[in-house]
Write an enzyme that holds these catalytic residues in place. Structure first.
Site, PDB file in Angstrom:
ATOM      1  N   ASP A 453       0.868  -1.155   0.000  1.00 57.29           N
ATOM      2  CA  ASP A 453       0.000   0.000   0.000  1.00 57.29           C
ATOM      3  C   ASP A 453       0.919   1.223   0.000  1.00 57.29           C
ATOM      4  OD1 ASP A 453      -2.213   1.623   0.428  1.00 57.29           O
ATOM      5  OD2 ASP A 453      -1.837   1.615   2.567  1.00 57.29           O
ATOM      6  N   THR A 455      -0.137   4.864   1.130  1.00 65.68           N
ATOM      7  CA  THR A 455      -0.348   5.768   2.246  1.00 65.68           C
ATOM      8  C   THR A 455      -0.224   5.031   3.565  1.00 65.68           C
ATOM      9  OG1 THR A 455      -1.901   6.868   0.835  1.00 65.68           O
ATOM     10  CG2 THR A 455      -1.911   7.498   3.142  1.00 65.68           C
ATOM     11  N   PHE A 604     -18.864  12.287   3.525  1.00 68.38           N
ATOM     12  CA  PHE A 604     -18.094  11.805   2.394  1.00 68.38           C
ATOM     13  C   PHE A 604     -18.631  10.449   1.951  1.00 68.38           C
ATOM     14  CE2 PHE A 604     -14.841   8.988   0.873  1.00 68.38           C
ATOM     15  CZ  PHE A 604     -14.321   9.712  -0.165  1.00 68.38           C
ATOM     16  N   LYS A 627     -15.522  20.204  -0.254  1.00 69.85           N
ATOM     17  CA  LYS A 627     -14.146  19.841  -0.606  1.00 69.85           C
ATOM     18  C   LYS A 627     -14.141  18.405  -1.105  1.00 69.85           C
ATOM     19  CE  LYS A 627     -11.802  18.150   3.564  1.00 69.85           C
ATOM     20  NZ  LYS A 627     -12.856  17.823   4.498  1.00 69.85           N
ATOM     21  N   ARG A 662      -0.782  15.371  -1.987  1.00 74.51           N
ATOM     22  CA  ARG A 662      -2.195  14.981  -2.085  1.00 74.51           C
ATOM     23  C   ARG A 662      -3.023  16.244  -2.213  1.00 74.51           C
ATOM     24  NH1 ARG A 662      -2.601  10.049   0.922  1.00 74.51           N
ATOM     25  NH2 ARG A 662      -4.491  10.643   1.990  1.00 74.51           N
ATOM     26  N   ASP A 876      -6.631  -2.216   3.075  1.00 75.30           N
ATOM     27  CA  ASP A 876      -5.637  -3.227   2.704  1.00 75.30           C
ATOM     28  C   ASP A 876      -5.989  -4.602   3.242  1.00 75.30           C
ATOM     29  OD1 ASP A 876      -4.059  -1.160   1.614  1.00 75.30           O
ATOM     30  OD2 ASP A 876      -3.415  -0.656   3.630  1.00 75.30           O
TER      31      ASP A 876
END
Lengths: 1231, 351
Positions: A453, A455, A604, A627, A662, A876
């Site tokens: 992975d 991040t 989100f 955002k 990012r 993950d």
């Protein structure tokens, strides 16, 4: 304190009832969008699942405050938890059942049972059962101990007390033990108390109904989470507790989804819907909240924490799988030996059939009973059959029973050393290495593919705000040489100064712009931008004290590190978020404290990839701040007015992401009265809807998030972890393919790829970036064509210029998630596989969690190569579980990955010592141990087999039955285990210095069929030497069976131990003691058993043997470590002394009561010793010569490196060398 | 400004306080050489020097031992006389079993043994049986050690099948082994003078002392319908029945010798010894051979060249290997610990 000057509750507009909380859904990527990296659910449609309607049949009805009505038949489990597997009564049957699930044990049991038949009784009853009983006992003791500890913790847990509402409407809370808590009871929890069961919040000390919980015991996350009590119940608490309001809760059946909950609360005829934010779970702790009252909905084993406490995954290592193949070969050999014996005995019986009657040693008939019936003779056919079965019993240890238990012990030892390795300790998170799966240590030495992975795995997942682009203007001058100078904003509260806990560098120009008086257009935009950063999130500020009473720190708690970084950044620029409740925000805007009512918040989700908040500004305008990821934001921006701004922002975004940052795009819209009304009614309707609430809310969000005005974009840096480039470089040198699977944008992923040296400038990039199946097919075919062209060029280049090692230009494949959607699980998979395997580096961006698992499966299913997946987040988990070896990083993103992993550690770079050092050692040790176990048992069996040929094929064993059953469990077990735990073929320093040495495991060089055949041939040769030298030397003498048997026993034991000694790479004190001690102990055992042979005291003799064994074990274990450990020394002499005393008494007793003399007859003759010496020489010469030849002329890399270790340093004594090696190693990897 | 500075200082101090807290209960594993797997250790490598010296050393040790063993074996004088065929009257050779089973026939048989070399005392007298599986599973198990040891255990006959009881009473000593006790007897005379055969002390002292009771007397022995071998004097305790004790220590191999007695007198080259033997034991039923053996002994035991030859062979092989390895090392030397031999350094160059 934060609540000290809370403004009065606003009555207009109503605070939203569904507060912003952890999004109960999956994020497509860990990093693409703000507020997402914390999400950790796995199924993408969980949203729908958790908010679906609840049919009565699937619901649990809870009458609040009335457990009797809730559960009239007491059918729901009490709150007592039970993690223990066994009770004293069920221990024996259940434990035995669990153990016999191993097929090998069944085999040994069948043999032991066969032996109980009188016709087949080869060994005494005790003797045949002993090895199995021993192995079962050791395991049972281990299990019992573990279970006892679980019992103890269960008792402690169940005995804790909780404050439970007194029934009968008194409103009093009385203490009740946890185990007596029932569903429906109302419980009060105070600050810092643990929550006894899953309960729905009814009220909290906070007026807005907020309660903070820490879920560290549940999922390991230390940040605080907010949970809410419904306003409706908040203020009716006296009615509820007083029994005046009948409140009924209808909730879903117990399930293990920690992040989902779905219920309806009926109060006063109104139905309220409850979500995961209204429930607090057992195992959490209440924090920063004075008290909270809730109603128990799930208790005991129904609680989510209990439903989630499943054991570690049980995988089987590659080596063990291969071992099973060789075990089959051994079984075939066993059957061959047994058939040979039975056929020979059949022939012998046929030839002598007429003589059997008068043969003194056969005597077919039994005359004593008067009638002359046959004695133990059932005709030749039956006789042959019995002989076959008896042969199986006699030769049973061809399949090494002790191997299974030895392997477990060895893995335990290896895990101990991994955990205690200081090089795998992570200082920053104070976490040790964890070995969660105990049966795949050796797989760590054979990894060929590493899926990582990005991040939190390659990067630290500690976000830092770097740049802002506001209305297309790039403010990236923030690399100020004097950081934190005058830019710290304090909030003055009374006589206290509050400041953000983390300091962020601020761009001076931007600061100036913000401070500039007067309404410049830029200044206004900049202020809007930072207001959006401060407001549009789910961060909760917590005020923490410092030693200075006037100084407080504001600690922003939130689930997404990105959001934290943004809020800290806003604070650094003067927009300090001070307080957040579900209804309003308090933000200190450049020194002026302002209150913003929150009208709505759209969480989100992975479809929208953005979040938004609607607030009322002090000037009474209603504004929507959004955002989100650039891909989703550009679609909803108002392009007609700000096209050049959007263009400029896009350029900035591109440059940010190519720096590996990012990015997020911030947008805003002012809602006019119509818009607001429209939205508000839709929002009200959606958020109180009973069915399909989530999708309704999403629809509302989508409709309002449109025609946005662009404010700007932010760039956040996620720093690479220490040592990542070096670690990746080492892994690649070791021949491992490193694949990075990330949710980030392609540009970000590529730039991170460069910075961690995964990608280099000389690589050729192949980019697959399509959105239809056909185009995917085409680009894959093109890519394969390119790669094969490169391959031919490179081979030609290689042919023309020999000697150039790096002739092949490396290829890098970059593929994105959209393309993978069309490729995975279709016929294109095969092409992707072909392409990916020729590429040196594969970078997958924008992949969803399930795609990660799909990519791992792509390799795992098509090759024999071992795969390792490493990751830190919930996204993950599927990949970690799919891979052969799953490694979890215990980092910022909670512990989901760790829980699913086989090994867990603090830093990515630890992968290098883990694989190169521990993996290599584990593989080498285990491979050797398995082969050696096969060999040593085979030698013994063959010796017995040769003897059987000289006993009229009747399976007499000259070796006493005790020796033959104790051989593999006692005589030779300890040295292999010690060597399996402690032997090191190469030092840590060498293994790290030459990563290519790791190839040994990848190529399976230490354990393969060739080795197996060779070692079997050696076993046959050595058994011939062991058997025939004494046979020929003692032919035509008065030698008796037991004496010769003892000679054989000793010879075998010493021979196999010498064989082991020749293969030991690294001799330390423990190795010496265990090998030589084992030989001495065997000799003593043989003497004792020999003198006991005629006596009924079988148990006595086996105990004596055990006694010697424990003695030597103790000596080796106590002396060995104390060489290096100072603190353990004080205990050893005492217990040793006691043991010596017991031993002395024992020997004296044995000497007087039972004479230890019989074997002296043979031991007293020089012939005996000459035989032994001859056996060793004759037995070992072929092996020794072969070993010397191969080590000299076909030296393996390991061999060369060993020589380098020894002769590179002229000083051979390792005493001076070793501390140095740790030093340099530490420097290299702790730095 | 003042505030800013003050807070910065305070902030840093509080920050360090934060950092200290976890360090106090740090989980950092304690360093010790044991846990870091760095115990002082010796890592031997098979260098040519080692290989050659090991082979040479084995050769140096083995060849002299081999020579000594051969010499010892050569010094042993052994007279072997196979008499099973010879002691059957010519008219009975077709049915030896009938001859041996018939108690009415006279089984006495005279044999003459020539002493070819001087034999110094003690001279061991053995009988040797061939093809007699004293290690046969049925046979080996057919005994009861408890019964032999203690008079009180006379009825303990478990495991003695098929010779547990005769005429309803337990047999002492029970079992096939005791039942089949060898019963040929030998008398020796030299120049018409009897050679005394000392039959005391032919068994192991530990057996006499501990395994065969001093108060255990034979009972009901050889009373069943089939007689297997010798009878025992019921008045002599088992601990003094040395032939039985010797017989009951079952042989390891199907060809074995049992000590019959010792002649404590030197024999000279050319002496001819007259042996008067009673040929009672039935080995004819399974074509077993019977031999009478007179043998001196050496430090290595009896006459057996095998060990000497084996040692010489092993020693010679080791010398050969030592030379071979030396030659090989000289012809194809390899520098030890040369990194250029590492596979990844070697392969590109090799191709």
């Amino acid at each position: 304190m934060a609540h000290g000057e809370r403004p009065a509750l606003s009555d207009l507009p109503r605070p939203i009832s569904d507060p912003p909380l952890r999004p109960d859904l999956i994020s497509l990527s860990a990093s693409a969008v703000a507020s997402t990296s914390g999400s950790r659910a796995e199924e993408p449609d969980r949203l729908g699942a958790s908010h679906k309607e609840l049919p009565d049949a699937d619901a649990r009805l809870v009458f609040v405050g009335d457990p009797g009505r809730t559960d009239p038949r007491l059918s729901l489990p009490g709150n007592a938890v039970r993690t223990a597997k066994y009770s004293p009564l069920t221990f024996l049957p259940r434990n035995l059942f669990e153990q016999f699930r191993r097929l090998a044990y069944v085999y040994f049991l069948v043999i032991a049972v066969l032996n109980q038949l009188p016709q087949l009784a080869v060994f005494g009853r005790g003797a045949s059962l002993l090895p199995l009983a021993f192995v079962l006992l050791v395991t049972a003791v281990k299990d019992a101990y573990e279970d006892w500890r679980r019992h103890r913790s269960d008792r402690a847990e169940n005995g804790r007390t909780a404050a439970v509402l007194e029934p009968g409407g008194s409103g009093e809370f009385r203490p009740l033990r946890w185990k007596d808590v029932r569903v429906g009871e109302v419980i009060k929890v105070l600050a810092d108390e643990s929550i006894p069961c899953d309960m729905v919040l009814l009220a909290t000390s906070d007026l807005t109904g907020v309660a903070y919980v820490q879920t560290i015991n549940l999922d390991g996350e230390s940040n605080l989470k907010t949970r809410y009590a419904k306003q409706e119940t908040m203020f009716r608490l006296p009615d509820i507790t007083g029994g005046r309001a009948a409140v009924v809760l209808r909730c879903e059946r117990p399930n293990r989804n920690i992040y989902g909950f779905n219920a309806n609360l009926e109060i006063d005829g109104k139905s309220l819907s409850l979500g995961p934010s209204n429930i607090i779970l057992r195992g959490c702790e209440l924090k920063n909240t004075v008290w909270a009252v809730g109603v128990a909905v799930y208790t005991g084993n129904d609680t989510k924490v209990m439903l989630n406490s499943s054991g570690a995954s049980s995988k089987r290592s590659r080596l063990e799988t291969h071992m099973n193949r060789e075990t089959l070969f051994l079984s075939a050999i066993l059957v061959m030996l047994c058939s040979a014996v039975s056929v020979c005995s059949g022939i012998w019986l046929t030839n002598h059939e007429d003589e059997l009657e008068l043969m003194q040693f056969f005597r077919k008939r039994d005359y004593s009973a008067g009638n002359d019936k046959n004695y133990n003779y059932y005709g030749i056919a039956m006789q042959v059959f019995f002989i076959f079965l008896m042969a199986v019993i006699v030769f049973q240890i061809m399949i090494p029973i002790s191997l299974y238990i030895s392997m477990e012990l060895v893995r335990l030892g290896q895990a101990y050393f991994m955990i205690r390795d200081t090089n795998l300790y992570d200082e920053s998170s104070n976490s040790r290495f964890q070995c969660r799966a105990l049966n795949i240590n050796e797989d760590l030495g054979q990894i060929k593919y590493v899926f990582s992975d990005k991040t939190g795995t390659l990067t630290e997942n500690k976000m830092e705000f770097r740049f802002a682009s506001i209305r297309g203007v790039d403010y990236s001058e923030g690399k100020d040489p004097s950081p934190y100078n005058s830019n710290i904003y304090h909030v003055v509260v009374g006589d206290q100064f509050w400041r953000p806990k983390m300091l962020v560098k601020a761009d001076p120009e931007l600061v100036r712009l913000l401070k500039s008086e007067g309404e410049t257009e830029e200044g206004k935009h900049a202020r809007d931008f930072f207001l959006a950063l401060a407001a549009c999130n789910t961060i909760v500020p917590l005020i923490v004290g410092t030693p200075d009473p006037k100084q407080k720190l504001i600690n922003y708690q939130g689930e997404s590190p990105d959001e934290q970084a943004l809020v800290y950044a806003a604070a650094a620029y003067g927009f300090v978020l001070i307080e957040r409740t579900s209804g309003y925000l308090v933000i200190d805007v450049l020194g002026d404290r302002q209150r913003f009512n929150v009208l709505g918040l759209h969480e989100f989700d992975s479809d929208r990839k953005r979040m938004s908040v609607i607030i009322v500004c002090p000037n009474n305008t209603v504004r929507l701040f959004v955002k989100g990821a650039d891909s989703s934001m550009f679609g909803v921006l108002e392009k007609s007015i700000d096209l050049d701004v959007i263009r400029a922002t896009e350029t900035n975004l591109h440059s940010y992401s190519s720096m590996g940052l990012r990015t997020l795009v911030i947008g805003m819209r002012e809602l006019n009265a119509n818009d607001f009304k429209e939205w508000h009614s839709a929002y009200e309707k959606a958020s109180t809807a009973l069915y399909g609430r989530a999708s309704l809310l999403r629809a509302v969000a989508t409709s309002v998030e449109d025609h946005l005005q662009i404010l700007g974009a932010s760039a956040i840096e996620d720093k690479l972890q220490q040592g990542v480039p070096e670690a990746i470089e080492s892994l690649r040198q070791a021949g491992m393919k490193v694949w990075v699977l990330t949710g980030d944008k392609q540009e970000t992923a590529i730039s991170i790829g460069y910075s961690c040296k995964l990608l280099t400038s000389e690589m050729t990039h192949i980019v697959v970036n399509n959105n239809s199946k056909e185009s995917c097919r085409k680009s894959l075919e093109d890519a394969i064509a390119i790669s094969s062209k490169f391959a031919t060029i490179s081979s030609r280049v290689q042919n023309s210029r020999t000697g150039n090692g790096s002739a092949k230009p490396p290829l890098a494949l970059i593929i994105d998630g959209t393309s993978l959607v069309h490729i995975l699980e279709t016929e294109l998979e095969e092409e992707l596989f072909r392409l990916a395997t020729v590429c040196d580096v594969v970078l997958c961006c924008r992949v969803a969690p399930l795609q990660k698992a799909g990519i791992v499966a792509l390799i795992k299913n098509r090759t024999e190569d071992m795969t390792l997946a490493i990751g830190d987040g919930a996204n993950d988990v599927s990949m970690i579980q799919m891979a052969d070896v799953g490694v979890g990083i215990s980092g910022q993103e909670g512990r989901q990955a760790v829980m699913a992993s086989d090994f867990a550690m603090g830093q990515f770079r630890f992968l290098v010592p883990l694989l190169f050092v521990h993996g290599h050692w584990s593989y080498q040790r285990m491979a050797y141990m398995i082969l050696y176990n096969f060999y040593r048992n085979a030698v013994f069996v063959f010796v017995m087999f040769w003897y059987v040929l000289y006993t009229g094929y009747t399976l007499t064993t000259a070796i006493t039955e005790w020796s033959s059953v104790l051989y593999s469990v006692l005589y030779t077990a300890l040295p292999t285990i010690v060597v399996g735990i402690l032997d090191k073929d190469l030092s840590r320093m060498t293994l790290l210095k030459y990563p290519k040495l790791y190839g040994t495991g990848q190529r399976e060089e230490r354990y393969n069929l060739k080795f197996f055949i060779l070692i079997m041939m050696d076993a046959i040769w050595q058994s011939l030497a062991v058997f025939f030298i004494p046979y020929l030397a003692y032919r035509d003498t008065t030698i008796d069976g037991s004496s010769l048997g003892d000679l054989w026993t000793l010879a075998v034991v010493i021979l196999v131990n010498i064989h082991l000694a020749m293969d030991v790479f690294c001799w330390n004190l423990i190795t010496h003691l265990s090998i030589w001690g084992s030989i001495v102990a065997t000799a003593l055992c043989v003497i004792v058993i020999n003198s006991m042979w005629f006596l009924p005291g079988y148990w006595y003799s086996s105990f004596t043997c055990l006694h010697y064994y424990v003695l030597f074990l103790l000596i080796s274990l106590s002396f060995g470590p104390s060489q290096g450990v100072r603190c353990e020394k004080k205990n050893t002499p005492k217990c040793l002394y006691v043991y010596m005393l017991i031993h002395k008494i024992f020997v004296k007793f044995a000497d007087t009561t039972f004479y230890i003399r019989a074997i002296y007859h043979i031991m007293g003759t020089p012939l005996f010793w000459l035989c032994l010496l001859g056996i060793f020489a004759a037995g070992m010469i072929p092996y020794f010569a072969t070993k010397a030849l191969t080590e000299y002329f076909m030296p393996s890399d390991i061999q060369i490196s060993r020589e380098l270790e020894n002769f590179g340093n002229c000083n051979e004594s390792s005493n001076t060398e070793i501390p140095m090696s740790t030093f340099s190693q530490t420097q290299r990897f702790i730095q | 400004m003042n505030h800013a500075n003050g807070s910065a200082v305070a902030g840093s101090s509080s920050g360090s306080g934060d950092d200290l807290a976890p360090r106090r209960n740090s989980k950092r594993p304690k360093y010790s050489r044991f846990t870091q797997q760095e115990l002082p250790a010796c890592k031997p490598i098979l260098t040519p020097k080692w290989v050659i010296s090991v082979f040479t050393l084995i050769g140096v040790i083995f060849v002299p031992i081999g020579v000594a063993a051969l010499l010892a074996s050569n010094n042993v004088v052994e007279i072997v006389d196979q008499y099973d065929d010879k002691c059957v009257p010519p008219n009975m050779t077709n049915d030896k079993v009938a001859y041996i089973q018939n108690a009415t026939f006279d089984k006495t048989c005279i044999r003459t043994l020539q002493v070819l070399k001087n034999m110094s005392q003690p001279i061991y007298v053995y009988y040797q049986l061939d093809n007699f599986y004293q290690n046969h599973r049925r046979y080996v198990k057919s005994r009861n050690d408890e019964q032999l040891r203690k008079a009180s255990q006379a009825n303990e006959t478990s495991g003695c099948d098929p010779e547990r009881t005769a005429n309803g009473a337990p047999i002492v000593p029970c079992g096939l082994i005791a039942w089949s006790l060898f019963n040929d007897t030998y008398k020796f005379s030299l120049d018409n003078k009897n050679l005394t055969v000392n039959k005391k002390g032919i068994s192991w002292k530990s057996d006499r002392d501990h395994k065969f009771g001093k108060d255990v007397y034979p009972k009901n022995f050889q009373n069943s319908s089939v007689i297997g071998g010798a009878k025992l004097d019921p008045k002599i305790p088992l601990s003094e029945q040395e032939d039985l004790i010797v017989w009951m220590r079952t042989a390891a191999l199907p060809t074995f010798r049992k000590l019959y007695g010792k002649i404590e007198q030197d024999l000279k080259e050319g002496d001819s010894i007259i042996v008067t033997l009673e040929n009672n034991y039935n080995t004819y039923s399974f074509s077993g051979k019977k031999k009478l053996v007179l043998s001196t002994s050496s430090w290595l035991g009896g006459k057996n060249d095998f060990l000497g030859i084996a040692y010489l062979a092993i020693g010679g092989l080791c010398f050969f290997l030592a030379v071979a390895f030396t030659v090989i090392y000289l012809v194809k030397p390899r520098k030890l610990g040369d990194p250029s031999y590492l596979s990844w350094n070697r392969n590109p160059a090799g191709n």
